[in-house]
Design a protein around this motif. Structure first.
Motif, short mmCIF file in Angstrom:
data_model
loop_
_atom_site.label_atom_id
_atom_site.label_comp_id
_atom_site.label_asym_id
_atom_site.label_seq_id
_atom_site.Cartn_x
_atom_site.Cartn_y
_atom_site.Cartn_z
N ARG A 273 -9.85 -3.68 -1.04
CA ARG A 273 -11.31 -3.53 -1.05
C ARG A 273 -11.95 -4.54 -2.00
N ALA A 274 -11.34 -4.71 -3.19
CA ALA A 274 -11.89 -5.63 -4.17
C ALA A 274 -11.94 -7.06 -3.64
N PHE A 275 -10.97 -7.42 -2.81
CA PHE A 275 -10.93 -8.77 -2.24
C PHE A 275 -11.70 -8.85 -0.92
N GLY A 276 -12.35 -7.76 -0.53
CA GLY A 276 -13.19 -7.77 0.67
C GLY A 276 -12.43 -7.79 1.98
N ILE B 233 0.82 -1.21 0.00
CA ILE B 233 0.00 0.00 0.00
C ILE B 233 0.86 1.26 0.00
N THR B 234 2.10 1.09 -0.30
CA THR B 234 3.07 2.18 -0.36
C THR B 234 3.08 2.79 -1.76
N PRO B 235 3.19 4.10 -1.88
CA PRO B 235 3.33 4.69 -3.22
C PRO B 235 4.55 4.10 -3.94
N ILE B 236 4.46 4.00 -5.24
CA ILE B 236 5.47 3.31 -6.04
C ILE B 236 6.89 3.84 -5.79
N SER C 225 2.12 -1.82 -6.50
CA SER C 225 1.85 -0.73 -5.56
C SER C 225 0.39 -0.32 -5.68
N ASP C 226 -0.28 -0.25 -4.54
CA ASP C 226 -1.70 0.11 -4.50
C ASP C 226 -1.95 1.02 -3.30
N PRO C 227 -1.49 2.27 -3.37
CA PRO C 227 -1.61 3.15 -2.22
C PRO C 227 -3.05 3.51 -1.84
N ASP C 228 -3.99 3.25 -2.72
CA ASP C 228 -5.39 3.55 -2.42
C ASP C 228 -6.16 2.31 -1.94
N VAL C 229 -5.45 1.23 -1.68
CA VAL C 229 -5.98 -0.06 -1.21
C VAL C 229 -7.20 -0.56 -2.01
N MET C 230 -7.19 -0.28 -3.29
CA MET C 230 -8.30 -0.74 -4.14
C MET C 230 -8.35 -2.26 -4.22
#
Length: 170
Positions: A51-54, A22-25, A43-48
């Motif tokens: 969320r998608a995996f619940g 969840i760290t910026p690239i 990298s997925d800093p917005d935790v999308m």
């Protein structure tokens, strides 16, 4: 658990590994420059993806009399009672904040402004491990602290992951 070692064993079984941070690239690149790993990292800093995996995110309840319904909430008292030895890296289980601080000190890791921002924004985001087949069907799941706050900060062990992988339909 050292995910890179487990990933090598999964690879021999025909399973590829991806870790999502969840760290910026830019910060992730800097981190992995000094602590390289041999698996793919996204990298997925917005935790999308989380969320998608619940994957849930919890809140520490400010009102001690509040009813905390795990995994969405936990009382301060219950959160403070959690101890973790970082998968055996520490000689004894410590309170979560002390364990984090001890590991950072051992690694010589100093928080930057970006790290503080990430921690403030996402510290209570729970993690997950998934085995997904070639058609996109999730075949095995491990959600951090799924049974309760006492498991916060714990990941599945290598043997648990490898056993799940061996049990997958071929």
């Amino acid at each position: 658990m050292q995910l890179a070692t487990t990933a090598e064993k999964l690879h021999t079984m025909g399973i590829e590994t991806l870790t999502i941070v969840i760290t910026p690239i830019e910060r992730a690149r800097l981190y992995f420059k000094y602590r390289p790993i041999r698996i793919a990292v996204a990298s997925d800093p917005d935790v999308m993806a989380h969320r998608a995996f619940g994957l849930p995110r919890f809140e520490v309840m400010r009102d001690e009399g509040a009813q905390a319904q795990w995994p969405l909430g936990v009382t301060r008292e219950d959160f403070r009672a959690v101890r973790n030895d970082a998968g055996g890296e520490l000689p004894a289980p410590l309170p979560l904040v002390a364990a984090r601080d001890e590991l950072n000190q051992r690694d010589g890791f100093e928080l930057t402004e970006v790290d503080v921002e990430i921690r403030e924004k996402h510290w209570s985001q729970l993690t997950g491990h998934f085995l997904i087949d070639r058609t996109g069907i999730i075949r095995w799941t491990h959600v951090e602290a799924e049974r309760g706050i006492s498991d916060f900060g714990r990941s599945p062990g290598e043997e648990e992951i490898l056993a799940a992988a061996r049990a997958l339909p071929r």
